[in-house]
Design an enzyme around this catalytic site. Structure first.
Site, PDB file in Angstrom:
ATOM      1  N   SER A   1      25.750  37.489  40.012  1.00  0.00           N
ATOM      2  CA  SER A   1      24.834  36.420  40.453  1.00  0.00           C
ATOM      3  C   SER A   1      25.185  35.820  41.804  1.00  0.00           C
ATOM      4  O   SER A   1      24.385  35.045  42.340  1.00  0.00           O
ATOM      5  CB  SER A   1      24.791  35.301  39.419  1.00  0.00           C
ATOM      6  OG  SER A   1      23.947  35.664  38.372  1.00  0.00           O
TER       7      SER A   1
ATOM      8  N   LYS B   1      22.626  36.235  44.334  1.00  0.00           N
ATOM      9  CA  LYS B   1      21.436  35.362  44.365  1.00  0.00           C
ATOM     10  C   LYS B   1      21.449  34.434  45.584  1.00  0.00           C
ATOM     11  O   LYS B   1      20.405  34.059  46.103  1.00  0.00           O
ATOM     12  CB  LYS B   1      21.337  34.538  43.076  1.00  0.00           C
ATOM     13  CG  LYS B   1      21.091  35.396  41.830  1.00  0.00           C
ATOM     14  CD  LYS B   1      21.104  34.585  40.551  1.00  0.00           C
ATOM     15  CE  LYS B   1      20.573  35.353  39.358  1.00  0.00           C
ATOM     16  NZ  LYS B   1      21.500  35.806  38.377  1.00  0.00           N
TER      17      LYS B   1
ATOM     18  N   TYR C   1      16.735  44.074  41.417  1.00  0.00           N
ATOM     19  CA  TYR C   1      17.600  42.977  40.967  1.00  0.00           C
ATOM     20  C   TYR C   1      18.934  43.519  40.426  1.00  0.00           C
ATOM     21  O   TYR C   1      20.008  43.026  40.782  1.00  0.00           O
ATOM     22  CB  TYR C   1      16.855  42.154  39.907  1.00  0.00           C
ATOM     23  CG  TYR C   1      17.720  41.130  39.226  1.00  0.00           C
ATOM     24  CD1 TYR C   1      18.099  39.964  39.880  1.00  0.00           C
ATOM     25  CD2 TYR C   1      18.192  41.344  37.929  1.00  0.00           C
ATOM     26  CE1 TYR C   1      18.918  39.026  39.253  1.00  0.00           C
ATOM     27  CE2 TYR C   1      19.003  40.414  37.301  1.00  0.00           C
ATOM     28  CZ  TYR C   1      19.369  39.265  37.968  1.00  0.00           C
ATOM     29  OH  TYR C   1      20.193  38.345  37.350  1.00  0.00           O
TER      30      TYR C   1
ATOM     31  N   TYR D   1      25.052  27.351  37.049  1.00  0.00           N
ATOM     32  CA  TYR D   1      24.243  27.309  35.821  1.00  0.00           C
ATOM     33  C   TYR D   1      24.280  25.928  35.179  1.00  0.00           C
ATOM     34  O   TYR D   1      24.286  24.918  35.867  1.00  0.00           O
ATOM     35  CB  TYR D   1      24.695  28.387  34.822  1.00  0.00           C
ATOM     36  CG  TYR D   1      25.061  29.690  35.465  1.00  0.00           C
ATOM     37  CD1 TYR D   1      24.150  30.350  36.267  1.00  0.00           C
ATOM     38  CD2 TYR D   1      26.320  30.253  35.308  1.00  0.00           C
ATOM     39  CE1 TYR D   1      24.474  31.548  36.867  1.00  0.00           C
ATOM     40  CE2 TYR D   1      26.648  31.453  35.906  1.00  0.00           C
ATOM     41  CZ  TYR D   1      25.722  32.090  36.689  1.00  0.00           C
ATOM     42  OH  TYR D   1      26.042  33.254  37.285  1.00  0.00           O
TER      43      TYR D   1
ATOM     44  N   VAL E   1      28.782  36.637  36.764  1.00  0.00           N
ATOM     45  CA  VAL E   1      29.464  37.048  35.537  1.00  0.00           C
ATOM     46  C   VAL E   1      30.496  38.155  35.754  1.00  0.00           C
ATOM     47  O   VAL E   1      31.174  38.553  34.815  1.00  0.00           O
ATOM     48  CB  VAL E   1      28.484  37.446  34.396  1.00  0.00           C
ATOM     49  CG1 VAL E   1      27.698  36.255  33.906  1.00  0.00           C
ATOM     50  CG2 VAL E   1      27.590  38.594  34.807  1.00  0.00           C
TER      51      VAL E   1
HETATM   52  N1  GLN Z   1      23.183  40.699  36.408  1.00  0.00           N
HETATM   53  C1  GLN Z   1      23.473  39.574  35.585  1.00  0.00           C
HETATM   54  C2  GLN Z   1      22.301  39.262  34.678  1.00  0.00           C
HETATM   55  O1  GLN Z   1      21.214  39.324  35.126  1.00  0.00           O
HETATM   56  C3  GLN Z   1      23.811  38.414  36.458  1.00  0.00           C
HETATM   57  C4  GLN Z   1      24.081  37.162  35.658  1.00  0.00           C
HETATM   58  C5  GLN Z   1      25.144  36.302  36.248  1.00  0.00           C
HETATM   59  O2  GLN Z   1      25.999  36.702  37.037  1.00  0.00           O
HETATM   60  N2  GLN Z   1      25.161  35.096  35.755  1.00  0.00           N
HETATM   61  O3  GLN Z   1      22.442  38.955  33.525  1.00  0.00           O
END
Ligand code: GLN
Length: 306
Positions: free
Chosen positions: A65, A68, A190, A242, A260
């Site tokens: 993430s 992002k 993505y 988050y 993650v």
């Molecule tokens: N690729 C992961 C997902 O879409 C990314 C989530 C994350 O890093 N929080 O679940």
């Protein structure tokens, strides 16, 4: 006088070492479940070009993430404020992969840092670039100065096989008319963005423009206006970790983005960017040792935004 970052990083590494054994790797993406738990790296890069690191700061990991942040920067450059018609900028208070708010809010994601919001941002990139995932990859190569940064195709296909929640989200948003691209193309892009592998040193370098009011310090290239950089940093502070963003603001006090894969990148405006990595996650999906390391960093260096 500038803090002694070498000494601070060394102290943090030994303090958080016991925590690297705790937490849980992200086993919902099978190839991330294979990453050994007990690892730690941290890197600091200052605006005037000083670099400090400790542990496995040069080891690449799955940025997940954290991508992002860079996808949002590209989309914000393309759409400007119009972007906020597609995605909000309020904390969600829900897990990063939750579907519940989408139903109540007619398919408009709360912010660009939860999965639904990132899918909306990727949809913008899919429409404005020939290949959205390559646009993010090339952007990260340019910002980090590392031309060999790559996708990890095994991670991307592992997630494609198991990413039913993301697929559900994309279809759900499309049912509200909020996604223009074909869902398969969107998800493929993505998952590839999330699979990019980078080190703490590379990610800290890549994030420096945010600490520098939108200008890449190494080249002088302006990516965002100072005002836009301020706004992205604000959304990072309130939404970047988050549903733990409030706790992070309280404990760390820096705009930060986690993933993650166990990485967290943060910026001290006007001074530096810092990235920490340790794969064991807490219940919110943020690196356990990484969160503590950043908390200790701003405490020992005395340099949060507050
Ligand atoms: N690729 C992961 C997902 O879409 C990314 C989530 C994350 O890093 N929080 O679940």
């Amino acid at each position: 006088m500038s803090p002694d970052y070498s000494a601070i990083l060394a102290a943090i590494a030994s303090e958080v070492a016991p925590l690297t054994r705790e937490g849980k790797v992200a086993d919902y993406i099978p190839s991330l479940a294979e990453v050994p738990l007990e690892q730690f790296g941290m890197a600091v890069v200052t605006l005037d070009g000083r670099r400090y690191s400790v542990g496995a700061a040069d080891q690449r990991f799955s940025i997940q993430s954290i991508s992002k942040l860079f996808a949002l920067t590209l989309a914000f450059r393309q759409l400007g404020d119009e972007l906020w018609e597609r995605v909000g900028r309020e904390p969600s208070g829900n897990p990063f992969n939750s579907l519940v708010q989408l139903e109540h809010e007619s398919g408009k994601p709360r912010n660009p840092f939860i999965n639904a919001g990132a899918l909306a941002v990727t949809d913008v990139l899919c429409r404005h670039s020939v290949n959205a995932e390559l646009a993010v990859l090339h952007f990260l190569r340019r910002l980090s100065g590392a031309d060999d940064v790559q996708f990890d195709h095994a991670v991307a296909s592992s997630e494609a096989q198991t990413g039913h929640r993301n697929a559900a989200m994309a279809h759900f948003m499309k049912s509200f008319g909020r996604i223009v691209s074909p869902v398969d193309e969107l998800l493929n892009s993505y998952f590839h963005q999330c699979s990019i592998a980078m080190s703490c040193e590379e990610l800290a370098t890549a994030a420096l423009f945010l600490a520098n009011r939108g200008v890449v310090p190494a080249t002088g290239e302006r990516l965002l206006t100072a005002s836009e950089a301020k706004r992205i940093s604000a959304v990072l502070l309130t939404c970047g970790t988050y549903d733990a963003a409030g706790d992070f603001a309280y404990r760390v006090g820096l705009p930060a983005k986690s993933g993650v894969g166990g990485g967290i990148v943060a910026v001290v405006p006007g001074e530096l960017a810092v990235c920490v990595w340790s794969p064991g996650l807490d219940a919110n999906g943020n690196s356990l040792a990484g969160g503590m390391a950043l908390e200790r960093f701003t405490t020992l260096a005395g340099n949060s935004i507050f």
